[in-house]
Design an enzyme around this catalytic site. Sequence first.
Site, PDB file in Angstrom:
ATOM      1  N   LYS A   1       0.849  -1.179   0.000  1.00  0.00           N
ATOM      2  CA  LYS A   1       0.000   0.000   0.000  1.00  0.00           C
ATOM      3  C   LYS A   1       0.895   1.242   0.000  1.00  0.00           C
ATOM      4  CE  LYS A   1      -3.831  -2.337   0.343  1.00  0.00           C
ATOM      5  NZ  LYS A   1      -4.894  -2.280  -0.680  1.00  0.00           N
TER       6      LYS A   1
ATOM      7  N   HIS B   1      -9.325  -8.653  -7.621  1.00  0.00           N
ATOM      8  CA  HIS B   1      -9.234  -8.135  -6.268  1.00  0.00           C
ATOM      9  C   HIS B   1      -9.778  -9.189  -5.306  1.00  0.00           C
ATOM     10  CE1 HIS B   1     -11.238  -5.847  -2.855  1.00  0.00           C
ATOM     11  NE2 HIS B   1      -9.973  -5.535  -2.721  1.00  0.00           N
TER      12      HIS B   1
ATOM     13  N   ASP C   1      -0.120  -0.008  -4.528  1.00  0.00           N
ATOM     14  CA  ASP C   1      -1.569   0.218  -4.525  1.00  0.00           C
ATOM     15  C   ASP C   1      -1.870   1.502  -3.773  1.00  0.00           C
ATOM     16  OD1 ASP C   1      -4.319   0.128  -4.255  1.00  0.00           O
ATOM     17  OD2 ASP C   1      -4.383  -1.838  -3.284  1.00  0.00           O
TER      18      ASP C   1
END
Lengths: 446, 446
Positions: B224, B355, B252
């Site tokens: 992340k 996802h 991400d």
Amino acid sequence: MPPSRARVTALDTYDIRFPTSRELDGSDAMNPDPDYSAAYVVLRTDAADGDEGHGFAFTIGRGNEVQVAAVEALRGQVVGRDVADLCADPGTLARDLTGDSQLRWLGPEKGVMHMAIGAVVNAAWDLAAKRAGKPLWRLLADADPAWLVEQVDFRYLSDALTPAEALDLLRRGRRGADERRTRLLERGFPAYTTSPGWLGYDDDKLARLAARAVADGFRQIKLKVGADLADDVRRCRVARAAVGPDIRMAIDANQRWDVGEAIAWTKALAEFDPYWIEEPTSPDDILGHAAIRRAVAPVKVATGEHVQNRIVFKQLLQAGAVDIVQLDAARVGGVNENLAVLLLAAKSGVPVCPHAGGVGLCELVQHLSMFDYVALSGTTDDRVIEYVDHLHEHFVDPVVVRDGHYTAPTAPGFSAALRPDSIERYTYPGGTFWAADLGAREGQAV
Amino acid sequence: MPPSRARVTALDTYDIRFPTSRELDGSDAMNPDPDYSAAYVVLRTDAADGDEGHGFAFTIGRGNEVQVAAVEALRGQVVGRDVADLCADPGTLARDLTGDSQLRWLGPEKGVMHMAIGAVVNAAWDLAAKRAGKPLWRLLADADPAWLVEQVDFRYLSDALTPAEALDLLRRGRRGADERRTRLLERGFPAYTTSPGWLGYDDDKLARLAARAVADGFRQIKLKVGADLADDVRRCRVARAAVGPDIRMAIDANQRWDVGEAIAWTKALAEFDPYWIEEPTSPDDILGHAAIRRAVAPVKVATGEHVQNRIVFKQLLQAGAVDIVQLDAARVGGVNENLAVLLLAAKSGVPVCPHAGGVGLCELVQHLSMFDYVALSGTTDDRVIEYVDHLHEHFVDPVVVRDGHYTAPTAPGFSAALRPDSIERYTYPGGTFWAADLGAREGQAV
């Protein structure tokens, strides 16, 4: 000790439904039998003047209880806020609601949850305008441009519109505003009417209502199309004959078509000189609208009533996909997001012709167009607000349309308040109308 | 007299919430403290075998009650349906739910209402697969291509994909399917892991978990990013050092950036050789993703977990905006709409890397990727399913990941069923966990 400051003390919700499906008012190719409804919200305060903020999301019947539940999910973010702070800066509320990280997952910024945010944010603006003693359009038109820029959430917009550009647009929009305000109060803002063109009406009713619209001073009417091509050809012919060649006649497919079908169908109706084709396909299909616009010119392409947020409006303009931006007062996240849409349109030079009708959408959206005219775009050329002549009697401060123009509201607020007797009668399922109606149906069923 | 046919007798809903925020599992730049939740639905039947269909929408906490209300709004459309008809043709249910003209206003085809449709449609597929005695991936992979085409709603897709093209893709996908099915059962489907990279983890935990991921057989990890650039540079360096140069490292941003910022930030991390940048900006911004992709190549652009429907996926592919399609099993309108997304991606030759994570998303989505491999795209090259190692213990048929691969499920159904004891414990607010937790907090507050 200083006096304690006023707070928001409650967020009350109401599931309001009107039985419009029984007359086929509002019938179109996608929505054959809507029961126009509102997830209605009242922000109550302990301010000494007793001011309240009213707002709503518009739905067409089933699922209005889901919309109400979404508004209620925002209660904890609203109750307890300082009223003066809220009214001085509704943008903070809008950002807080949109930014709630857990609720955001339910969109983000689209559908039920985003319409709920719009209802609450609009209620805050209603409260702010009442406390300022001004109708909302005037609050916005009188406001400091720098403050208006602060009200806009530029997130995901900065590739198309920066705060500096917005400030420049608003400062330029202010030139000549006093004169335009005077003219607006004298003449009102141009309207067009959808009342003749519902799909459920027969040809005689269509012809009669179309002719009456012209007699009433409207310079544009709109017809629903998209269910059956032969019917549409006949109805367009009837309507064009009734209004003559000089009245603009828009057509509206309510998302009925795929891209290829939209192009073929619109071309088949071109002989009747339609001014715009509205919602030819999915509101999500930016590239589809662009392809349709290239193919059907000079017929213009319009969409917006179902466009979920500023990010999609941004792209519709970036892609050259629309000639007309049809913002809706209660679909996106409230006045703040609609300021962004108005600014994006102004930068692109694309006229905004808002969607209205439904429950109270005319009442709300007139304020946004009037602000746009007085203090942003500076013109009513090719700008018209949709007008549909039903359900206004349920509002405390209903729109007044005279000689094809919306009269500028003068009462403080956002014109969003329903009459207490209408709330009592049309609350679903416990209001007096529905209790009797559902009771009678149960009786029949036995 | 023939025996009476089995019907759907009930649509039961459950508001399930797990207190994941307490460990910062799942923390990212946009979602700092999610409580992973599910609006869970069970279709009950009076079939002699007692089969039920299970499905859910995934949320991250607050607002899960709105999601439950949306599922309940569909009850009248589902209860009473003939079980055999439903299982023979879930596409009719999907079209009926999506096409309900009044509920459609709440989207259309997006947000809370559309996720509710996805939950119910997926429950119908779970029921169909159970009654067929097959895991869902195999039901799909064995199905007649013509039947699969009928399961797809081509509305708003026909400018990009026709039924004839879809049929051709599925027929070609069937060649060699037996061999691939055997290989899938032997080796499984490649996974990548997000478990090391949550934003709330410190550098030591990141390095330790990244190294462990490689030791566990994963060939790709994900970090992340997007909260703080200096932190991201440091964390990417730590992770790259831990995994070495040959492991793919995706990053991400969870929609954190505007277009310009996404480009600058991604370029600033390019030295660590990120494989893809995921959700660099709003999932609604098709043109924005296209601009980012042009600017950050050879870093790939991925999005999809928040893409609302097939119409937006269509445009992402038309605009050349993505290198990777990240469909989500519970965001769009269920298996039927995901068949459309898989077909659109297959036609474009763009890999689908779903996802997952959350509650049960791994359990569901593995079926879609396995079908794609066996009977549509025919390859696992550059295809990986996200894997996050939490909350699987609550499922009756949890995913099994070995040596960096999802093991193909063999139990009949869609792997969607929660364990009864987990439902009892985590139902909000009345389940045993929450009743005790909320009770304890009230005690503290006194």
